[in-house]
Design a protein around this motif. Structure first.
Motif, PDB file in Angstrom:
ATOM      1  N   LEU A   1      12.614  -3.182  -7.386  1.00 55.22           N
ATOM      2  CA  LEU A   1      11.190  -3.063  -7.678  1.00 55.22           C
ATOM      3  C   LEU A   1      10.527  -4.425  -7.808  1.00 55.22           C
ATOM      4  N   GLY A   2      11.247  -5.356  -8.434  1.00 52.18           N
ATOM      5  CA  GLY A   2      10.671  -6.672  -8.708  1.00 52.18           C
ATOM      6  C   GLY A   2      10.307  -7.463  -7.472  1.00 52.18           C
ATOM      7  N   LYS A   3      10.862  -7.088  -6.333  1.00 51.74           N
ATOM      8  CA  LYS A   3      10.519  -7.776  -5.089  1.00 51.74           C
ATOM      9  C   LYS A   3       9.095  -7.454  -4.649  1.00 51.74           C
ATOM     10  N   TYR A   4       8.545  -6.346  -5.150  1.00 45.93           N
ATOM     11  CA  TYR A   4       7.258  -5.874  -4.657  1.00 45.93           C
ATOM     12  C   TYR A   4       6.225  -5.652  -5.752  1.00 45.93           C
TER      13      TYR A   4
ATOM     14  N   GLN B   1       0.351   0.939   0.690  1.00 43.97           N
ATOM     15  CA  GLN B   1      -0.733   0.919   1.673  1.00 43.97           C
ATOM     16  C   GLN B   1      -0.405   1.797   2.882  1.00 43.97           C
ATOM     17  N   GLY B   2       0.166   2.950   2.576  1.00 40.79           N
ATOM     18  CA  GLY B   2       0.435   3.932   3.613  1.00 40.79           C
ATOM     19  C   GLY B   2       1.657   3.677   4.447  1.00 40.79           C
ATOM     20  N   GLN B   3       2.437   2.639   4.133  1.00 43.17           N
ATOM     21  CA  GLN B   3       3.584   2.279   4.965  1.00 43.17           C
ATOM     22  C   GLN B   3       4.858   2.209   4.137  1.00 43.17           C
ATOM     23  N   LEU B   4       5.960   2.608   4.771  1.00 44.06           N
ATOM     24  CA  LEU B   4       7.262   2.489   4.120  1.00 44.06           C
ATOM     25  C   LEU B   4       7.660   1.021   4.087  1.00 44.06           C
ATOM     26  N   TYR B   5       7.808   0.494   2.881  1.00 44.24           N
ATOM     27  CA  TYR B   5       8.170  -0.916   2.722  1.00 44.24           C
ATOM     28  C   TYR B   5       9.669  -1.105   2.542  1.00 44.24           C
ATOM     29  N   ASP B   6      10.303  -0.216   1.803  1.00 45.66           N
ATOM     30  CA  ASP B   6      11.724  -0.366   1.526  1.00 45.66           C
ATOM     31  C   ASP B   6      12.256   0.977   1.043  1.00 45.66           C
ATOM     32  N   GLU B   7      13.574   1.083   0.988  1.00 46.60           N
ATOM     33  CA  GLU B   7      14.201   2.314   0.526  1.00 46.60           C
ATOM     34  C   GLU B   7      15.645   2.035   0.141  1.00 46.60           C
TER      35      GLU B   7
ATOM     36  N   VAL C   1       3.758   3.687  -4.311  1.00 49.93           N
ATOM     37  CA  VAL C   1       4.394   4.966  -4.633  1.00 49.93           C
ATOM     38  C   VAL C   1       5.897   4.825  -4.465  1.00 49.93           C
ATOM     39  N   VAL C   2       6.639   5.154  -5.505  1.00 48.14           N
ATOM     40  CA  VAL C   2       8.095   5.259  -5.425  1.00 48.14           C
ATOM     41  C   VAL C   2       8.402   6.738  -5.262  1.00 48.14           C
ATOM     42  N   LEU C   3       8.899   7.104  -4.102  1.00 51.37           N
ATOM     43  CA  LEU C   3       9.164   8.505  -3.776  1.00 51.37           C
ATOM     44  C   LEU C   3      10.643   8.802  -4.001  1.00 51.37           C
ATOM     45  N   ASP C   4      10.922   9.646  -4.966  1.00 54.23           N
ATOM     46  CA  ASP C   4      12.292  10.037  -5.311  1.00 54.23           C
ATOM     47  C   ASP C   4      12.589  11.396  -4.693  1.00 54.23           C
TER      48      ASP C   4
ATOM     49  N   SER D   1      20.095  12.792   3.235  1.00 50.34           N
ATOM     50  CA  SER D   1      20.954  12.921   2.058  1.00 50.34           C
ATOM     51  C   SER D   1      20.155  12.488   0.845  1.00 50.34           C
ATOM     52  N   VAL D   2      20.602  12.928  -0.314  1.00 50.90           N
ATOM     53  CA  VAL D   2      19.918  12.577  -1.557  1.00 50.90           C
ATOM     54  C   VAL D   2      20.958  12.080  -2.565  1.00 50.90           C
ATOM     55  N   PRO D   3      20.497  11.254  -3.523  1.00 49.02           N
ATOM     56  CA  PRO D   3      19.127  10.784  -3.696  1.00 49.02           C
ATOM     57  C   PRO D   3      18.717   9.755  -2.638  1.00 49.02           C
ATOM     58  N   ASP D   4      17.451   9.840  -2.259  1.00 51.27           N
ATOM     59  CA  ASP D   4      16.858   8.917  -1.300  1.00 51.27           C
ATOM     60  C   ASP D   4      15.537   8.458  -1.908  1.00 51.27           C
ATOM     61  N   VAL D   5      15.410   7.159  -2.143  1.00 51.73           N
ATOM     62  CA  VAL D   5      14.225   6.618  -2.811  1.00 51.73           C
ATOM     63  C   VAL D   5      13.491   5.699  -1.841  1.00 51.73           C
ATOM     64  N   LYS D   6      12.199   5.923  -1.691  1.00 46.13           N
ATOM     65  CA  LYS D   6      11.388   5.158  -0.747  1.00 46.13           C
ATOM     66  C   LYS D   6      10.220   4.514  -1.481  1.00 46.13           C
ATOM     67  N   LEU D   7       9.906   3.290  -1.090  1.00 45.82           N
ATOM     68  CA  LEU D   7       8.736   2.604  -1.623  1.00 45.82           C
ATOM     69  C   LEU D   7       7.656   2.606  -0.556  1.00 45.82           C
ATOM     70  N   ILE D   8       6.514   3.218  -0.878  1.00 51.48           N
ATOM     71  CA  ILE D   8       5.398   3.323   0.056  1.00 51.48           C
ATOM     72  C   ILE D   8       4.231   2.521  -0.507  1.00 51.48           C
TER      73      ILE D   8
END
Length: 307
Positions: free
Chosen positions: A130-133, A110-116, A50-53, A101-108
């Protein structure tokens, strides 16, 4: 930071690349997040990243970033879910996620924050992130940045310039696009416009390594001998002639030949022009950038020669 599952336990996982099956309908992988689907989306990250914007209606950079993320979500064809969170309407979720603060983008995953990342990054940088994951589909079209670089490599600066103009207009806060545009204009033979674009950058971008590199290329173009002077240098093999011919090669974009000539001059006549060959080598490295393969190779060779 771990995202908590319904049982209250952190969901831990190993970092790595993930590929998901294609979802034919974008509505299944571009969604608005709120309290009604918050937990469902997080649980879904166990199967699909999930990419959370996190955005807000008053945030101008958010308005530039969201179309880029939506474009990438469609391009990745469901390899990740793009969840858009309006922090003004969902302050409880924003507080739980620690959004300041925004924009703040998080990569989730398997239920865990991987990067942002924070801020409206250019499309090329988001692709790299994105390509790293997440593996992009094999048939994904090249990005505009890739198209522009390919055009420059093919000796077509006009096409690159057009692409960078469009990117700059669509993303006015992404100053790297303006620097790339200046570089394309220089390659196209329009140094005055390239210089004007660089002069119009905010100070922190005007003095950044990427902009300094384009300025160095501008300077080489001004210093290099013109056709008349080149004709006058024909047949000469003294240090001045070798130095000027090396400048011409650099100004024409033949960096490897120019670096080789400067290194050879450093080896045979370091005293020329008060160590001018070494100083010019450093300027070429600045123009290419610290990570360029030629910079890495010739910097090492220069240090070996000197020390």
């Amino acid at each position: 930071m771990a995202i908590i599952d319904p049982s209250g336990d952190p969901l831990n996982t190993q970092r790595g690349s993930t590929t998901s099956s294609t979802a034919p309908d974008p509505a299944t992988y571009i969604v608005d997040m709120d309290m009604n689907n918050f937990q469902q989306i997080l649980e879904g990250s166990m199967q699909t990243p999930v990419v959370l914007d996190c955005w807000a209606p008053w945030c101008e950079p958010c308005k530039n970033l969201m179309p880029v993320l939506e474009k990438l979500a469609r391009e990745y064809q469901g390899a990740f879910v793009l969840a858009k969170l309006n922090i003004e309407e969902n302050q409880q979720i924003a507080a739980q996620l620690g959004i300041r603060s925004v924009p703040d983008v998080k990569l989730i995953m398997q239920g865990q924050l991987y990067d942002e990342f924070q801020g409206a990054l250019p499309e090329g940088q988001i692709r790299q992130w994105l390509g790293k994951y997440i593996q992009a589909p094999e048939d994904a079209p090249p990005s505009p940045e890739e198209q522009a670089r390919a055009a420059l490599d093919a000796g077509d600066p006009a096409t690159a310039r057009t692409i960078y103009e469009q990117l700059s207009q669509a993303n006015p806060e992404h100053y790297d696009y303006r620097i790339d545009l200046a570089g394309a204009l220089l390659a196209e033979g329009n140094p005055d416009r390239a210089s004007a674009i660089l002069d119009g950058l905010p100070p922190e971008h005007r003095d950044a390594p990427k902009a300094r590199g384009v300025r160095a290329r501008l300077a080489f173009g001004e210093e290099a001998p013109d056709a008349e002077e080149l004709a006058a240098l024909a047949g000469r093999d003294d240090s001045e002639a070798r130095y000027k011919l090396a400048l011409r090669k650099v100004a024409d974009g033949d960096y490897e030949a120019g670096l080789e000539a400067l290194l050879d001059l450093l080896k045979t006549d370091r005293s020329y022009g008060d160590d001018l060959s070494r100083k010019t080598l450093l300027r070429v490295f600045d123009a290419l950038g610290a990570d360029h393969p030629l910079t890495v190779t010739y910097r090492r060779r220069m240090f070996t020669l000197l020390y």
